[in-house]
Scaffold this active site. Sequence first.
Site, PDB file in Angstrom:
ATOM      1  N   CYS A 135       0.810  -1.231   0.000  1.00 42.44           N
ATOM      2  CA  CYS A 135       0.000   0.000   0.000  1.00 42.44           C
ATOM      3  C   CYS A 135       0.839   1.274   0.000  1.00 42.44           C
ATOM      4  O   CYS A 135       0.580   2.210  -0.765  1.00 42.44           O
ATOM      5  CB  CYS A 135      -0.962  -0.013   1.178  1.00 42.44           C
ATOM      6  SG  CYS A 135      -0.195  -0.441   2.744  1.00 42.44           S
ATOM      7  N   HIS A 248      -2.821   6.321   5.126  1.00 39.43           N
ATOM      8  CA  HIS A 248      -1.393   6.447   5.429  1.00 39.43           C
ATOM      9  C   HIS A 248      -0.866   7.814   4.952  1.00 39.43           C
ATOM     10  O   HIS A 248      -1.395   8.394   4.001  1.00 39.43           O
ATOM     11  CB  HIS A 248      -0.582   5.379   4.677  1.00 39.43           C
ATOM     12  CG  HIS A 248      -0.772   3.978   5.171  1.00 39.43           C
ATOM     13  ND1 HIS A 248      -1.502   3.635   6.264  1.00 39.43           N
ATOM     14  CD2 HIS A 248      -0.286   2.810   4.668  1.00 39.43           C
ATOM     15  CE1 HIS A 248      -1.468   2.320   6.438  1.00 39.43           C
ATOM     16  NE2 HIS A 248      -0.734   1.792   5.479  1.00 39.43           N
TER      17      HIS A 248
HETATM   18  P1  NAP Z   1      -8.047  -8.662   7.401  1.00 37.96           P
HETATM   19  O1  NAP Z   1      -8.945  -7.520   7.663  1.00 37.96           O
HETATM   20  O2  NAP Z   1      -7.420  -9.342   8.556  1.00 37.96           O
HETATM   21  O3  NAP Z   1      -8.862  -9.761   6.539  1.00 37.96           O
HETATM   22  C1  NAP Z   1      -8.327 -11.023   6.204  1.00 37.96           C
HETATM   23  C2  NAP Z   1      -9.317 -11.784   5.347  1.00 37.96           C
HETATM   24  O4  NAP Z   1      -8.708 -13.022   4.970  1.00 37.96           O
HETATM   25  C3  NAP Z   1     -10.604 -12.120   6.059  1.00 37.96           C
HETATM   26  O5  NAP Z   1     -11.660 -12.133   5.126  1.00 37.96           O
HETATM   27  C4  NAP Z   1     -10.336 -13.554   6.545  1.00 37.96           C
HETATM   28  O6  NAP Z   1     -11.505 -14.331   6.700  1.00 37.96           O
HETATM   29  C5  NAP Z   1      -9.566 -14.094   5.350  1.00 37.96           C
HETATM   30  N1  NAP Z   1      -8.798 -15.280   5.717  1.00 37.96           N
HETATM   31  C6  NAP Z   1      -7.907 -15.389   6.715  1.00 37.96           C
HETATM   32  N2  NAP Z   1      -7.412 -16.657   6.748  1.00 37.96           N
HETATM   33  C7  NAP Z   1      -8.024 -17.334   5.751  1.00 37.96           C
HETATM   34  C8  NAP Z   1      -7.958 -18.677   5.284  1.00 37.96           C
HETATM   35  N3  NAP Z   1      -7.152 -19.578   5.842  1.00 37.96           N
HETATM   36  N4  NAP Z   1      -8.722 -19.029   4.231  1.00 37.96           N
HETATM   37  C9  NAP Z   1      -9.541 -18.126   3.651  1.00 37.96           C
HETATM   38  N5  NAP Z   1      -9.667 -16.846   4.051  1.00 37.96           N
HETATM   39  C10 NAP Z   1      -8.901 -16.456   5.088  1.00 37.96           C
HETATM   40  O7  NAP Z   1      -6.839  -8.264   6.458  1.00 37.96           O
HETATM   41  P2  NAP Z   1      -6.768  -7.106   5.329  1.00 37.96           P
HETATM   42  O8  NAP Z   1      -6.248  -5.878   5.937  1.00 37.96           O
HETATM   43  O9  NAP Z   1      -8.047  -7.068   4.568  1.00 37.96           O
HETATM   44  O10 NAP Z   1      -5.576  -7.653   4.416  1.00 37.96           O
HETATM   45  C11 NAP Z   1      -5.741  -8.722   3.520  1.00 37.96           C
HETATM   46  C12 NAP Z   1      -4.532  -8.822   2.600  1.00 37.96           C
HETATM   47  O11 NAP Z   1      -4.377  -7.603   1.898  1.00 37.96           O
HETATM   48  C13 NAP Z   1      -3.202  -9.062   3.330  1.00 37.96           C
HETATM   49  O12 NAP Z   1      -2.365  -9.852   2.515  1.00 37.96           O
HETATM   50  C14 NAP Z   1      -2.645  -7.670   3.465  1.00 37.96           C
HETATM   51  O13 NAP Z   1      -1.238  -7.671   3.577  1.00 37.96           O
HETATM   52  C15 NAP Z   1      -3.086  -7.064   2.143  1.00 37.96           C
HETATM   53  N6  NAP Z   1      -3.184  -5.612   2.169  1.00 37.96           N
HETATM   54  C16 NAP Z   1      -3.841  -4.977   3.170  1.00 37.96           C
HETATM   55  C17 NAP Z   1      -3.911  -3.590   3.132  1.00 37.96           C
HETATM   56  C18 NAP Z   1      -4.617  -2.823   4.200  1.00 37.96           C
HETATM   57  O14 NAP Z   1      -4.513  -1.589   4.158  1.00 37.96           O
HETATM   58  N7  NAP Z   1      -5.309  -3.417   5.136  1.00 37.96           N
HETATM   59  C19 NAP Z   1      -3.325  -2.881   2.097  1.00 37.96           C
HETATM   60  C20 NAP Z   1      -2.682  -3.562   1.088  1.00 37.96           C
HETATM   61  C21 NAP Z   1      -2.619  -4.934   1.135  1.00 37.96           C
HETATM   62  P3  NAP Z   1     -12.164 -14.665   8.137  1.00 37.96           P
HETATM   63  O15 NAP Z   1     -13.143 -13.561   8.407  1.00 37.96           O
HETATM   64  O16 NAP Z   1     -12.834 -15.971   7.879  1.00 37.96           O
HETATM   65  O17 NAP Z   1     -11.055 -14.725   9.129  1.00 37.96           O
END
Ligand code: NAP
Length: 340
Positions: A135, A248
Amino acid sequence: MYSTLPDRPLNVAVLGASGAVGQELLLLLQERHFPVAQLKLMASSRSAGTTRQWSGEAITVEEVTAQSFKGVDLVLASAGGSVSRQWREAITASGAVMVDNSSAFRMEPGVPLVVPEVNPKAALEHRGVIANPNCTTILLTLALAPLAAHRALRRVVVSTYQSASGAGARAMEELKGLSRVVLDGGTPVSEVLPHPLAFNLFLHNSPLQPNHYCEEEMKMVNETRKIMDLPDLRFSATCVRVPVLRAHSEAVNIEFNEPFPVEEARHLLEQAAGVELIEDLAANRFPMPIDVTGRDPVAVGRIRQDISDPNALELWLCGDQIRKGAALNAIQIAELLIAS
Ligand code: NAP
């Protein structure tokens, strides 16, 4: 292999649909009138069976399995690196294109790492997987690219001020909860983030590398070089988590091979796709996270001559990293494949 997306409404799957990025993906698919025939929502067993509203209907979240991707054209993955690695083969074998938000494949040769305003053509060279950059890197390259097109970059030094949302939906809830604890006179104890973020800040907690930069900082270095096709760009980053809920910010020092007049840089950034200038020198008013929360552009301002180096500029930027730093960028990548 090279493939665009079919010219018809698409079967789209969001893997990680219950997460912070997943929720934003759902919002943007609707907002941007992305051509969706059928939408599948996937997550782990924790969220399976719950429903999410999309386009006026309640869609049930499914637990992802090897069969989940049959008939799917596009997978927008935001469930973390290990989940992306686990399902990559099943996704590509089903013929779907995977646009992945995790860091799992970003530096893999043959996997394009794309910011549509910066290197759109790279998306068309995919072999089934396209990586969405980190990001902070997406936000930064939007400001660097318009300048780099006019003077060669020599060195970039950046400090980030990263919000809780960068660590996911649970980290946002923790910041809200612990802020209440502090205001009520209690002692905040964190469970999601490594330290309490309420009324505090700490250096980004991603694993330290042998050079004592953390992983997040090295992602910025390596990914910026790949996106901008500048493998030797001199680059140093310090990443800090701050108690902002969403969006950010970055303080950026950019050195060129020759002086870059501030007025010219300001004009170029004002015209640049995906960038908004917020710069009222008289009122001492520059970008803030609340200016960009829930919005698409990266806001840039306080563009000034570096008083310590005639060839360098300083600037400040803010961007909603769940939106442009993740979900929006991923959908724009998919749109590139439709438009081509
Ligand atoms: P998050 O809010 O923690 O959400 C994670 C998601 O992944 C939830 O839907 C979770 O489902 C699912 N998940 C976790 N373990 C799983 C499994 N074993 N099988 C299937 N689904 C699973 O995280 P996030 O912030 O959205 O980030 C997600 C990804 O995007 C990460 O790789 C992160 O590095 C990347 N990212 C995030 C941002 C940001 O600003 N947040 C920016 C760029 C990239 P459950 O509800 O079932 O747990």
